[in-house]
Structures are given as C-alpha cells and as structure tokens.
Design an enzyme around this catalytic site. Structure first.
Site, PDB file in Angstrom:
ATOM      1  N   LYS A  87       0.795   4.071  -2.838  1.00 51.61           N
ATOM      2  CA  LYS A  87       0.410   5.453  -2.557  1.00 51.61           C
ATOM      3  C   LYS A  87       1.536   6.431  -2.902  1.00 51.61           C
ATOM      4  CE  LYS A  87      -3.834   5.289  -1.232  1.00 51.61           C
ATOM      5  NZ  LYS A  87      -4.834   5.592  -2.286  1.00 51.61           N
TER       6      LYS A  87
ATOM      7  N   TYR B  34       0.832  -1.213   0.000  1.00 51.70           N
ATOM      8  CA  TYR B  34       0.000   0.000   0.000  1.00 51.70           C
ATOM      9  C   TYR B  34       0.872   1.271   0.000  1.00 51.70           C
ATOM     10  CZ  TYR B  34      -3.649   3.189   1.867  1.00 51.70           C
ATOM     11  OH  TYR B  34      -4.535   4.216   2.078  1.00 51.70           O
TER      12      TYR B  34
HETATM   13  N1  LIG Z   1      -9.385   5.931   5.674  1.00 51.28           N
HETATM   14  C1  LIG Z   1      -8.219   6.519   5.811  1.00 51.28           C
HETATM   15  O1  LIG Z   1      -7.778   6.858   6.916  1.00 51.28           O
HETATM   16  C2  LIG Z   1      -7.382   6.793   4.587  1.00 51.28           C
HETATM   17  C3  LIG Z   1      -6.165   7.476   4.768  1.00 51.28           C
HETATM   18  C4  LIG Z   1      -5.408   7.757   3.644  1.00 51.28           C
HETATM   19  C5  LIG Z   1      -5.851   7.398   2.376  1.00 51.28           C
HETATM   20  N2  LIG Z   1      -7.029   6.717   2.242  1.00 51.28           N
HETATM   21  C6  LIG Z   1      -7.454   6.357   0.895  1.00 51.28           C
HETATM   22  O2  LIG Z   1      -8.773   6.842   0.685  1.00 51.28           O
HETATM   23  C7  LIG Z   1      -9.406   6.033  -0.300  1.00 51.28           C
HETATM   24  C8  LIG Z   1     -10.764   5.564   0.221  1.00 51.28           C
HETATM   25  O3  LIG Z   1     -10.567   4.717   1.324  1.00 51.28           O
HETATM   26  P1  LIG Z   1     -11.676   4.487   2.468  1.00 51.28           P
HETATM   27  O4  LIG Z   1     -10.961   4.560   3.760  1.00 51.28           O
HETATM   28  O5  LIG Z   1     -12.819   5.365   2.225  1.00 51.28           O
HETATM   29  O6  LIG Z   1     -12.052   2.940   2.205  1.00 51.28           O
HETATM   30  P2  LIG Z   1     -13.481   2.218   1.982  1.00 51.28           P
HETATM   31  O7  LIG Z   1     -13.198   0.764   1.994  1.00 51.28           O
HETATM   32  O8  LIG Z   1     -14.485   2.762   2.924  1.00 51.28           O
HETATM   33  O9  LIG Z   1     -13.874   2.679   0.504  1.00 51.28           O
HETATM   34  C9  LIG Z   1     -13.159   2.252  -0.621  1.00 51.28           C
HETATM   35  C10 LIG Z   1     -14.140   1.930  -1.713  1.00 51.28           C
HETATM   36  O10 LIG Z   1     -13.415   1.540  -2.896  1.00 51.28           O
HETATM   37  C11 LIG Z   1     -14.147   0.511  -3.522  1.00 51.28           C
HETATM   38  N3  LIG Z   1     -13.266  -0.280  -4.383  1.00 51.28           N
HETATM   39  C12 LIG Z   1     -12.317  -1.158  -3.999  1.00 51.28           C
HETATM   40  N4  LIG Z   1     -11.729  -1.706  -5.082  1.00 51.28           N
HETATM   41  C13 LIG Z   1     -12.321  -1.149  -6.180  1.00 51.28           C
HETATM   42  C14 LIG Z   1     -12.152  -1.308  -7.572  1.00 51.28           C
HETATM   43  N5  LIG Z   1     -11.244  -2.173  -8.061  1.00 51.28           N
HETATM   44  N6  LIG Z   1     -12.925  -0.574  -8.416  1.00 51.28           N
HETATM   45  C15 LIG Z   1     -13.857   0.291  -7.930  1.00 51.28           C
HETATM   46  N7  LIG Z   1     -14.076   0.455  -6.596  1.00 51.28           N
HETATM   47  C16 LIG Z   1     -13.312  -0.246  -5.741  1.00 51.28           C
HETATM   48  C17 LIG Z   1     -14.722  -0.308  -2.379  1.00 51.28           C
HETATM   49  O11 LIG Z   1     -15.840  -1.088  -2.796  1.00 51.28           O
HETATM   50  C18 LIG Z   1     -15.076   0.784  -1.371  1.00 51.28           C
HETATM   51  O12 LIG Z   1     -16.431   1.201  -1.508  1.00 51.28           O
HETATM   52  C19 LIG Z   1      -8.445   4.898  -0.610  1.00 51.28           C
HETATM   53  O13 LIG Z   1      -7.699   5.224  -1.776  1.00 51.28           O
HETATM   54  C20 LIG Z   1      -7.544   4.882   0.590  1.00 51.28           C
HETATM   55  O14 LIG Z   1      -6.294   4.318   0.293  1.00 51.28           O
HETATM   56  C21 LIG Z   1      -7.804   6.404   3.321  1.00 51.28           C
END
Ligand SMILES: NC(=O)c1ccc[n+]([C@@H]2O[C@H](COP(=O)([O-])OP(=O)(O)OC[C@H]3O[C@@H](n4cnc5c(N)ncnc54)[C@H](O)[C@@H]3O)[C@@H](O)[C@H]2O)c1
Length: 307
Positions: free
Chosen positions: A175, A171
């Site tokens: 990223k 990851y």
């Molecule tokens: N939550 C955090 O603290 C955090 C911090 C930094 C970055 N992020 C990034 O934010 C983004 C969203 O993460 P989140 O925490 O909301 O997670 P989440 O699991 O709540 O949402 C992610 C969504 O992406 C969808 N998904 C997964 N694979 C997919 C694909 N191949 N095609 C289309 N959709 C797909 C999933 O079904 C899900 O609905 C991600 O890129 C994550 O890396 C999150």
C-alpha cells in the site's frame, strides 16, 4: 441519477465486493458506464468466480450500464484484455479505479514468501498493470490528436501503507508502494492531461472483517438505508466519483483519506528537521548527540504508532 459522469466509461477492479462494489454503484449512479472487474477470489486470493455479475445486475436494474470482467489484475494479458474490452465495446475508457485487493496477514516471522509475493502481485503489480494498459492507450490517442485526453486513475492505499500496521508487512509495503506509484504516474501523465490520485478508504468489508473478526459482513448496498454508519464501506465512493469527474481536473498526485465522516489530505515525507555537517562526512561516533539534539530533539523518539 446525477450527470456528473455522464458519457464516461470507468473500469473498477475488484468491484464484486466491498469498497469496489460501492465505487462501481456510485460511478454508475452518476451516469458512468462501468466495466465491473472481479476475479472472484477469496479474501486471501484463492479461487475465482463470477462475483462481478451481481453488481452488473444491480447497475442494470437501477437503469445504468455495466459489463462484467472476470480477469486477474496481476496477469498482464488479462489486464490488457479488460482495458481493450472498454475500448472495443464503448469506444473509450476514461476512468480506472484500481481497487482489487487481498490480505494475508501474519507477523513477519510467520509470513511465507508466497504470502508476501501474492499480496504484492495483486496490489502493486495489479495497480501498475492496469494503469500502464490505460496509459499506453491514452498516450497513443493524445499523440494522434496532438493534445490531451480525458483520463483519471484513482488508486487505493490504506492506513497500513501510510502509517504501518502490525501483521501486515506485505500489505503495508504494497500500500505504501501504491502511494509512490501514484506520485510518479501523476508526474508522467500530467503532460497528456491525465490525473492520478489515491484514496485511503475504510469500512467493514469481508477483507477488513478478517482483522476485526466480523463473520458475516453485509455489502454496502445491503445496509439499512438512511442512518449514517461510520463503518459503511461506501463512504469513500463519492470521493472517487468526484476525482473521476471534470471538476477534479486540477487535482493530481494527492492522497485523500475518507474514513467515517472525516475527509483528510494525507501528506508525508516532508523534511521536518534538517541539520548540516558543515561540509564534512558525518562521524558515526558523534552522531548520537546530533540525533538527540538536532534531529529527534529528544533522546527517546519512540515508535511511530500507526492509526
Ligand atoms: N476494508 C477496509 O477497511 C480497507 C481499508 C483500506 C484499504 N482497503 C482497500 O480497499 C480495497 C478493497 O478492499 P475491500 O475491503 O473492499 O475487500 P473485498 O475483499 O470486499 O473486495 C476486494 C475484491 O477484490 C477482488 N480481487 C482480489 N484479487 C483480485 C485480482 N487478482 N483481480 C481482480 N480482482 C481481485 C476480490 O474478488 C474482491 O471482490 C483493497 O485494495 C483494500 O486493500 C480496504
């Protein structure tokens, strides 16, 4: 409803849950029509479903306009189709928010090649495919119109990519790659007026809940209204809406971290310290002293600990 994004069409990937869902609701609240993409997979990338439908329903109930897309961002054909859907149904696509993501955390000695490949596929290939599909369309329009287009790409990086995080070698690498992709695309697309930036969001979602151990995680819009919650996953969404707007036409190639109440400009890999060899090859047997005195300016630079 504000009119910041009135008339704009936005594609948000992975918008069925968490941060992407919050972005979709925010963009719609500023007048954008939203293509709500979500594969409906688990946090680790298994399965599929119609998770996008609920978000489309919420946007419609609030008086906005949205359609669902259930495509996989890692699949070239499905990504071309989701971008085509915006052009076919609404005549244009102005904003692409690359947000879809999964995690498969393990220390590197326990991580399988499949864990590595799937995380890279969703984050890096997915971000690249959606950006490319939009860029091809925008370039063709700019060429035939003899000028520039309205285009915004907003990518999603993370503290793991910017600073490192134990157990996330897949990851973190993905990223960090997204930051390199953002900077390169910002250069390539500047000539047609398209901006490309990245956000580093935060908040408790089902994805980050896998690290913190939280079991039931409410979506951003299900949280009690009013009180400021530093773990609310929608806190980066206003930044996405602003970057998507006319107001941010001059901002490209930037990485903005929105965590809790903080908004930070992230910059890395600038030359902090430089020394020169005086026109000859370095001698490995003498480098220890050069490193300690000129480069690290200490004998024990230590680990660069993450956030
Ligand atoms: N939550 C955090 O603290 C955090 C911090 C930094 C970055 N992020 C990034 O934010 C983004 C969203 O993460 P989140 O925490 O909301 O997670 P989440 O699991 O709540 O949402 C992610 C969504 O992406 C969808 N998904 C997964 N694979 C997919 C694909 N191949 N095609 C289309 N959709 C797909 C999933 O079904 C899900 O609905 C991600 O890129 C994550 O890396 C999150």
């Amino acid at each position: 409803m504000s009119s910041l994004l009135e008339g704009k069409v936005a594609l948000v990937t992975g918008a069925g849950h968490g941060i992407g869902r919050a972005h979709a609701l925010e963009l719609a609240s500023h007048g954008a029509t939203v293509v709500v993409n979500d594969l409906g997979s688990s946090v680790s990338g298994e399965g599929s479903g119609r998770d996008a439908d609920e978000v489309v329903g919420i946007i419609a109930a609030r008086g906005g306009k949205a359609i669902a897309d259930y495509g996989d961002v890692g699949d070239e054909e499905q990504v071309e189709a989701m971008v085509a859907k915006a052009f076919d149904q609404f005549g244009h696509l102005d904003v692409v928010v690359n947000n879809a993501g999964i995690v498969r955390d393990r220390a590197v000695w326990n991580m399988s090649v499949q864990d590595f490949d799937l995380v890279m596929r969703v984050h890096v290939r997915g971000t690249w495919l959606a950006s490319r599909a939009a860029a091809k369309r925008w370039r063709a329009i700019a060429k035939s119109d003899g000028g520039s287009v309205y285009g915004r790409i907003i990518n999603t990086t993370s503290g793991a990519g910017l600073l490192g995080h134990f157990g996330q070698s897949n990851y973190g690498a993905a990223k960090a790659a997204i930051v390199g992709l953002t900077q390169t695309l910002s250069l390539e697309l500047a000539s047609i007026g398209v901006t490309v930036n990245a956000i580093s969001p935060g908040g408790i979602t089902r994805l980050s809940g896998t690290i913190s151990g939280a079991e039931q995680v409410p979506e951003a819009d299900e949280r009690p209204e009013g009180e400021f919650d530093p773990k609310d996953p929608s806190l980066a969404s206003p930044v996405v809406a602003w970057l998507a707007s006319h107001e941010a036409a001059h901002v490209s190639g930037q990485v903005i971290r929105a965590m809790g109440e903080e908004l930070s400009l992230m910059q890395g890999w600038t030359k902090r310290v430089t020394t020169t060899s005086g026109g000859k090859r370095w001698d490995a047997t003498k480098l220890g002293a050069v490193m300690a005195t000129d480069i690290f300016q200490t004998r024990a630079p230590g680990l660069r600990l993450g956030s």
